[in-house]
Write a protein that holds these residues in place. Sequence first.
Motif, short mmCIF file in Angstrom:
data_model
loop_
_atom_site.label_atom_id
_atom_site.label_comp_id
_atom_site.label_asym_id
_atom_site.label_seq_id
_atom_site.Cartn_x
_atom_site.Cartn_y
_atom_site.Cartn_z
N SER A 188 47.10 43.92 47.69
CA SER A 188 46.51 45.86 48.01
C SER A 188 46.45 46.11 46.06
O SER A 188 45.46 46.74 46.35
N TRP A 189 47.54 45.42 45.42
CA TRP A 189 47.35 45.56 44.20
C TRP A 189 46.26 44.74 43.43
O TRP A 189 44.94 45.15 42.70
N LEU A 190 46.36 43.69 43.48
CA LEU A 190 44.82 42.45 43.34
C LEU A 190 43.81 42.99 44.17
O LEU A 190 42.28 42.87 43.21
N GLY A 191 43.66 43.26 45.02
CA GLY A 191 41.94 44.57 45.98
C GLY A 191 42.20 44.99 45.23
O GLY A 191 40.69 45.94 44.51
N ASP A 192 42.68 46.26 44.79
CA ASP A 192 42.21 47.35 43.69
C ASP A 192 42.00 46.70 41.73
O ASP A 192 41.09 47.70 41.38
N THR A 193 41.89 45.25 41.75
CA THR A 193 42.52 45.78 40.25
C THR A 193 40.92 44.23 39.88
O THR A 193 40.24 44.44 39.37
N ALA A 194 41.86 43.58 40.61
CA ALA A 194 40.64 42.34 40.38
C ALA A 194 39.09 42.67 40.21
O ALA A 194 38.25 42.10 39.29
N PRO A 195 38.26 43.28 41.81
CA PRO A 195 36.90 43.34 41.52
C PRO A 195 36.16 43.60 40.39
O PRO A 195 35.03 43.97 40.34
N ARG A 196 37.30 44.70 39.48
CA ARG A 196 36.19 45.67 38.63
C ARG A 196 36.48 44.23 37.53
O ARG A 196 35.93 44.31 36.11
N PHE A 197 36.57 42.60 37.80
CA PHE A 197 36.10 42.09 36.42
C PHE A 197 35.10 41.46 37.24
O PHE A 197 34.31 40.32 36.41
N VAL A 198 34.74 41.48 38.05
CA VAL A 198 33.03 40.74 38.61
C VAL A 198 32.14 42.01 38.98
O VAL A 198 32.32 43.28 39.11
N ASP A 199 30.94 41.56 39.67
CA ASP A 199 29.75 42.86 39.59
C ASP A 199 29.18 42.32 40.76
O ASP A 199 29.45 41.31 41.48
N GLY A 200 28.29 43.11 41.21
CA GLY A 200 27.61 43.04 42.50
C GLY A 200 28.95 43.04 43.78
O GLY A 200 29.63 43.11 44.61
N ASP A 201 27.52 41.77 44.78
CA ASP A 201 28.50 41.23 45.79
C ASP A 201 29.64 40.76 45.51
O ASP A 201 30.62 40.50 47.22
N ALA A 202 29.78 40.02 44.31
CA ALA A 202 31.04 39.24 44.05
C ALA A 202 32.60 40.42 44.31
O ALA A 202 33.62 39.37 44.49
N ALA A 203 32.17 41.45 43.63
CA ALA A 203 33.06 42.37 43.12
C ALA A 203 33.74 42.94 44.97
O ALA A 203 34.61 42.62 44.82
N PHE A 204 32.67 43.32 45.85
CA PHE A 204 32.93 43.55 47.31
C PHE A 204 34.14 42.73 47.80
O PHE A 204 34.81 42.40 48.28
#
Length: 223
Positions: free
Chosen positions: A71-87
């Motif tokens: 869950s922590w990774l789900g909260d954190t990792a997407p902020r380092f990419v953009d668009g559909d990749a983040a989702f």
Amino acid sequence: MFGQPTPTVLALGALGAVSGIHLWAQWTGVDAVSDPTQPVLMALLALALWTATSAPRSRLVRLTLVALAFSWLGDTAPRFVDGDAAFLLMVGFFALAQVAYVVAFRPYADQSVLAINRIALTPYAVAVVLLVAICAPGAGGMLVPVLVYGALLGTMAVLATGLGRLIWVGGALFLVSDGLIAIDAFAENVTIGHSSFWVMLTYIVAQVLIVLGVLERAGDPSS
């Protein structure tokens, strides 16, 4: 949480403070505050669970810690990419968190609505079907991963009913939280005011209730 070790009390106190600041920032749209506080939330909750239990930790505690880590990774990792990749990154890590919860809760299936009252499955089935019906037209290429995640989330929420009121409510709120994300992302002509606030409020409460429920069962040798 009377009787808990001091580090646990401090971690929960810090979680309460950070949660309040984060939710205020979500309501008011202050991204400069909400963005850096979000990754702190699950880290503090995991710390509280870790310090409240001692080795050898039960299977339920260990798997809950794994779920909190994803869950922590789900909260954190997407902020380092953009668009559909983040989702997709967010969905992927939270899907792994749901897998951990499903594996953690599976031994209690005979105490859940699956075994005791299958009529009580109806609200979960209706919720998932409605979400799919609302979101599918706008999901496009995201439909398959969203469906897979929805199936995992629904399974977790149903199995959570076998572990007592706290985890049962936590699982249901997790379903609500991610349902709000799906509606906000994909539902056409549907607008939820302050959606990020409601998503985070239900998400934080869900995870806290699950952890409190796990702590209630931590002394059970079969957990």
